[in-house]
Design a protein around this motif. Sequence first.
Motif, mmCIF file in Angstrom:
data_model
loop_
_atom_site.group_PDB
_atom_site.id
_atom_site.type_symbol
_atom_site.label_atom_id
_atom_site.label_comp_id
_atom_site.label_asym_id
_atom_site.label_seq_id
_atom_site.Cartn_x
_atom_site.Cartn_y
_atom_site.Cartn_z
ATOM 1 N N LYS A 186 47.098 5.847 19.595
ATOM 2 C CA LYS A 186 47.202 7.106 19.648
ATOM 3 C C LYS A 186 48.161 7.938 21.112
ATOM 4 O O LYS A 186 48.819 8.245 20.301
ATOM 5 N N THR A 187 47.839 7.499 21.631
ATOM 6 C CA THR A 187 48.661 7.351 23.035
ATOM 7 C C THR A 187 50.215 6.972 22.561
ATOM 8 O O THR A 187 51.301 7.390 22.926
ATOM 9 N N SER A 190 51.780 9.952 19.538
ATOM 10 C CA SER A 190 52.828 10.595 20.325
ATOM 11 C C SER A 190 53.760 10.141 21.416
ATOM 12 O O SER A 190 54.993 10.986 21.325
ATOM 13 N N ASN A 191 53.812 9.132 22.271
ATOM 14 C CA ASN A 191 54.737 9.242 22.885
ATOM 15 C C ASN A 191 55.932 8.308 22.164
ATOM 16 O O ASN A 191 57.388 8.700 22.182
ATOM 17 N N ASP A 200 55.550 14.290 13.170
ATOM 18 C CA ASP A 200 54.570 13.330 12.368
ATOM 19 C C ASP A 200 54.847 11.749 12.003
ATOM 20 O O ASP A 200 56.187 11.050 12.261
#
Length: 215
Positions: A186-187, A190-191, A200
């Motif tokens: 998830k990180t 996001s990056n 998205d």
Amino acid sequence: MGDATIKVLLVDDHQVVRRGLRTFLEIQPDIEVVGEASDGAEGVARAEELRPDVVLMDVKMPGTDGIEALRLLKERGSEAKVLVVTSFTEHRTVVPALRAGAAGYVYKDVDPEALAGAIRSVHAGHVLLQPELAEALLAEESAGRSPQGRGGTLTEREQEVLGHIADGRSNREIARALTLSEKTVKTHVSNILMKLDLQDRTQAALWAVRNGMTR
């Protein structure tokens, strides 16, 4: 219904369509139809009230259409995945729908089992994008944004994750494939979105296809 049940909201201005969808979906052991709406505005209100996991959204409806409803859902922080339902002759309307945040689309004459599969797929975090629409979306991308330069800012691991996103894999599947925790994936996602200035996963998948970063 157990915790694994996928809660679905039906948004279509034709009652007979909603009735047909409900009849089929209610026999699925892992899908529960929690509500219906006859236009986009009502759909947004019902989504806020019922908090469905997946919204089946018609595009062309009187009053607030599906695309505007998508924008409203996004503005209001809805976490529901939206699966656009359209006819083949309306497929060009899906491009703005995907840009507005839809997780994918199905045609109105979709096989019932395929529809159930599509609902499960977007709920799991996949992006449903057929080739002809991928091409249409890519054609609309601005050539002046120097995408290759932005791609150079991604780490090797982020590039790997991006390749998996382009393959339509969910965070859980990516985590399993790369032997990472789901939180770490998830990180990375996001990056990637931040570095490439994307909103998205759908845009990320398109970006990867356009720039030859698919696996």
